[in-house]
Design a protein around this motif. Structure first.
Motif, PDB file in Angstrom:
ATOM      1  N   SER A   1      -6.985   9.912 -14.097  1.00 14.58           N
ATOM      2  CA  SER A   1      -6.934   8.169 -14.103  1.00 14.58           C
ATOM      3  C   SER A   1      -5.927   7.716 -14.697  1.00 14.58           C
ATOM      4  N   TRP A   2      -5.457   7.954 -15.444  1.00 20.93           N
ATOM      5  CA  TRP A   2      -4.796   6.834 -16.179  1.00 20.93           C
ATOM      6  C   TRP A   2      -3.349   6.869 -15.045  1.00 20.93           C
ATOM      7  N   LEU A   3      -2.868   7.982 -14.294  1.00 20.11           N
ATOM      8  CA  LEU A   3      -2.154   8.180 -13.332  1.00 20.11           C
ATOM      9  C   LEU A   3      -2.139   7.146 -12.597  1.00 20.11           C
ATOM     10  N   ILE A   4      -2.914   6.732 -12.005  1.00 24.60           N
ATOM     11  CA  ILE A   4      -3.162   6.339 -10.350  1.00 24.60           C
ATOM     12  C   ILE A   4      -2.540   4.997 -11.392  1.00 24.60           C
ATOM     13  N   LEU A   5      -2.617   4.134 -12.259  1.00 25.80           N
ATOM     14  CA  LEU A   5      -2.530   2.705 -12.351  1.00 25.80           C
ATOM     15  C   LEU A   5      -2.125   2.244 -13.364  1.00 25.80           C
ATOM     16  N   PHE A   6      -0.849   3.928 -13.805  1.00 17.85           N
ATOM     17  CA  PHE A   6       0.540   3.736 -15.006  1.00 17.85           C
ATOM     18  C   PHE A   6       1.219   2.562 -14.306  1.00 17.85           C
ATOM     19  N   ASP A   7       1.946   1.848 -16.004  1.00 12.79           N
ATOM     20  CA  ASP A   7       3.045   0.922 -15.781  1.00 12.79           C
ATOM     21  C   ASP A   7       2.657  -0.036 -14.505  1.00 12.79           C
ATOM     22  N   ARG A   8       1.161  -0.407 -13.939  1.00 13.66           N
ATOM     23  CA  ARG A   8       1.323  -1.481 -13.195  1.00 13.66           C
ATOM     24  C   ARG A   8       0.509  -2.346 -13.873  1.00 13.66           C
ATOM     25  N   THR A   9       1.046  -3.806 -13.759  1.00 18.14           N
ATOM     26  CA  THR A   9       0.266  -5.142 -14.256  1.00 18.14           C
ATOM     27  C   THR A   9       0.719  -6.234 -12.597  1.00 18.14           C
ATOM     28  N   ASP A  10      -0.698  -6.872 -12.504  1.00 16.32           N
ATOM     29  CA  ASP A  10      -0.624  -7.610 -12.340  1.00 16.32           C
ATOM     30  C   ASP A  10      -0.610  -7.892 -10.288  1.00 16.32           C
ATOM     31  N   ILE A  11      -1.375  -6.628 -10.161  1.00 12.83           N
ATOM     32  CA  ILE A  11      -1.320  -6.245  -8.746  1.00 12.83           C
ATOM     33  C   ILE A  11      -2.683  -7.234  -8.217  1.00 12.83           C
ATOM     34  N   ASP A  12      -2.772  -6.913  -7.003  1.00 13.20           N
ATOM     35  CA  ASP A  12      -4.058  -7.747  -6.523  1.00 13.20           C
ATOM     36  C   ASP A  12      -5.011  -7.115  -5.773  1.00 13.20           C
ATOM     37  N   SER A  13      -6.207  -6.646  -4.590  1.00 11.94           N
ATOM     38  CA  SER A  13      -6.861  -6.202  -4.785  1.00 11.94           C
ATOM     39  C   SER A  13      -5.975  -5.684  -3.812  1.00 11.94           C
ATOM     40  N   GLN A  14      -5.553  -5.493  -2.927  1.00 10.78           N
ATOM     41  CA  GLN A  14      -5.638  -5.126  -1.861  1.00 10.78           C
ATOM     42  C   GLN A  14      -4.203  -3.629  -1.929  1.00 10.78           C
ATOM     43  N   ASN A  15      -3.539  -4.425  -2.997  1.00  8.07           N
ATOM     44  CA  ASN A  15      -2.665  -2.938  -4.253  1.00  8.07           C
ATOM     45  C   ASN A  15      -3.829  -1.837  -4.563  1.00  8.07           C
ATOM     46  N   LEU A  16      -4.568  -2.473  -5.658  1.00  6.13           N
ATOM     47  CA  LEU A  16      -5.101  -1.747  -5.664  1.00  6.13           C
ATOM     48  C   LEU A  16      -6.505  -1.226  -5.474  1.00  6.13           C
ATOM     49  N   TYR A  17      -6.064  -0.970  -4.293  1.00  3.55           N
ATOM     50  CA  TYR A  17      -6.921   0.077  -3.295  1.00  3.55           C
ATOM     51  C   TYR A  17      -6.207   0.356  -2.752  1.00  3.55           C
ATOM     52  N   ASN A  18      -5.100   0.630  -2.288  1.00  2.00           N
ATOM     53  CA  ASN A  18      -3.718   1.844  -1.865  1.00  2.00           C
ATOM     54  C   ASN A  18      -3.489   2.433  -2.890  1.00  2.00           C
ATOM     55  N   SER A  19      -3.719   1.712  -4.142  1.00  3.82           N
ATOM     56  CA  SER A  19      -3.791   2.815  -5.483  1.00  3.82           C
ATOM     57  C   SER A  19      -4.236   4.036  -5.620  1.00  3.82           C
ATOM     58  N   ASN A  20      -5.769   3.300  -5.435  1.00  2.00           N
ATOM     59  CA  ASN A  20      -7.169   4.512  -5.325  1.00  2.00           C
ATOM     60  C   ASN A  20      -7.567   4.727  -4.198  1.00  2.00           C
ATOM     61  N   PHE A  21      -7.035   4.550  -3.446  1.00  3.25           N
ATOM     62  CA  PHE A  21      -7.598   5.294  -1.778  1.00  3.25           C
ATOM     63  C   PHE A  21      -6.798   6.485  -1.258  1.00  3.25           C
ATOM     64  N   ALA A  22      -7.830   7.363  -1.325  1.00  2.00           N
ATOM     65  CA  ALA A  22      -7.335   8.408   0.012  1.00  2.00           C
ATOM     66  C   ALA A  22      -8.389   9.244   0.238  1.00  2.00           C
ATOM     67  N   PRO A  23      -8.443   9.387   1.442  1.00  2.00           N
ATOM     68  CA  PRO A  23      -9.663  10.181   2.495  1.00  2.00           C
ATOM     69  C   PRO A  23      -9.943  10.991   1.367  1.00  2.00           C
ATOM     70  N   TYR A  24     -11.283  11.696   1.622  1.00  3.45           N
ATOM     71  CA  TYR A  24     -11.518  12.899   0.956  1.00  3.45           C
ATOM     72  C   TYR A  24     -11.884  14.244   1.665  1.00  3.45           C
ATOM     73  N   GLU A  25     -11.828  15.003   0.933  1.00  7.99           N
ATOM     74  CA  GLU A  25     -11.193  16.277   1.195  1.00  7.99           C
ATOM     75  C   GLU A  25     -12.180  16.905   2.052  1.00  7.99           C
ATOM     76  N   ASN A  26     -11.898  17.540   2.740  1.00  5.14           N
ATOM     77  CA  ASN A  26     -12.790  17.652   4.018  1.00  5.14           C
ATOM     78  C   ASN A  26     -13.721  19.532   2.785  1.00  5.14           C
ATOM     79  N   VAL A  27     -14.238  19.419   2.618  1.00  7.03           N
ATOM     80  CA  VAL A  27     -14.435  20.478   1.651  1.00  7.03           C
ATOM     81  C   VAL A  27     -15.659  21.070   1.723  1.00  7.03           C
ATOM     82  N   VAL A  28     -16.741  20.760   3.052  1.00  9.48           N
ATOM     83  CA  VAL A  28     -18.034  21.685   3.588  1.00  9.48           C
ATOM     84  C   VAL A  28     -17.859  22.194   4.615  1.00  9.48           C
ATOM     85  N   HIS A  29     -16.392  22.011   5.510  1.00 12.63           N
ATOM     86  CA  HIS A  29     -16.673  23.237   6.571  1.00 12.63           C
ATOM     87  C   HIS A  29     -14.725  23.038   6.558  1.00 12.63           C
TER      88      HIS A  29
END
Length: 245
Positions: A96-124
């Motif tokens: 969690s620390w790595l995701i936002l490391f050394d980033r300041t004053d980011i808007d919601s879109q940048n924050l979204y892009n920093s945290n979103f990744a498609p969930y792995e296919n772990v069921v099939h």
């Protein structure tokens, strides 16, 4: 176009964000630069190890033999290239620390892009060379190959023929990949209301969908649920709350 350094190229590869030109640069380095290849293969193995851990947990959940609540849930981590020197055992704790490391004053879109990744296919899980005769296999193959439009249609058909609730969850993630958060939200809400096996993961993606649409208060409400539950993505949820407050 400014050239990316090796770390940015590997990071972009895992996030699926490389342009065609950057993909060609990646392939060239992989074939000609031994250090680059070694670094990439190391991180790929770390990613594979973490996915196996997540699959094991989901198998327990789907078999109604979930890990006892006092144990911390494994985290699915978006790997960063500069983790090469880090220990595998500290990756989960610092993700969690790595995701936002050394980033300041980011808007919601940048924050979204920093945290979103498609969930792995772990069921099939899909095996290489597997025949695509089964509808579920075809759907998840499309998902893994980032053919999200095809995946959505197959998931919809599959949902009509199958009562596995998690199909809706993966359909919602596919919609998010196509920037259709407004369509993903009701699917995620319905899935959460049905107490699907991946409920807490769905809450995380619901929060991100609201974030993408700048519906900040709704986003914060979902993040608070994750923090309160002290389970999946708790640290990331708390950090996002701190950024949004």
């Amino acid at each position: 176009m400014q050239r990316m350094d090796n770390e940015e190229l590997i990071n972009g590869y895992f996030e699926g964000s490389l342009s065609e030109e950057q993909k060609r640069e990646f392939d060239h380095l992989f074939e000609t630069n031994a250090d680059f290849k070694t670094e990439f293969e190391f991180q790929e193995e770390l990613k594979r190890t973490l996915v196996k851990s997540e699959r094991k947990q989901l198998k327990e959940i789907l078999s109604n033999t979930a890990v006892p609540p006092e144990k911390e849930q494994p985290k699915v981590i978006r790997l960063r290239p500069w983790l090469v020197a880090a220990s595998v055992f500290v990756l989960v704790g610092i993700s969690s620390w790595l995701i936002l490391f050394d980033r300041t004053d980011i808007d919601s879109q940048n924050l979204y892009n920093s945290n979103f990744a498609p969930y792995e296919n772990v069921v099939h899980p899909i095996e290489r060379g597997e025949q695509l005769e089964d509808l579920k296999t075809r759907a998840f193959m499309a998902y893994e190959n980032e053919n999200y439009k095809e995946a959505i249609e197959l998931f919809k058909t599959l949902n009509e023929k199958n009562n596995d609730k998690y199909i809706v969850f993966y359909e919602a993630i596919s919609l998010m990949q196509l920037n259709k958060q407004d369509e993903a939200i009701p699917l995620l809400e319905d899935y959460i209301a049905s107490s699907g096996e991946l409920k807490e993961r769905a809450i995380w993606y619901l929060a991100l969908s609201y974030l993408k649409l700048d519906e900040i208060e709704d986003c914060k409400e979902q993040l608070r649920v994750l923090v309160h539950n002290e389970g999946f993505k708790k640290k990331e949820a708390q950090r996002l709350l701190d950024e949004l407050d």
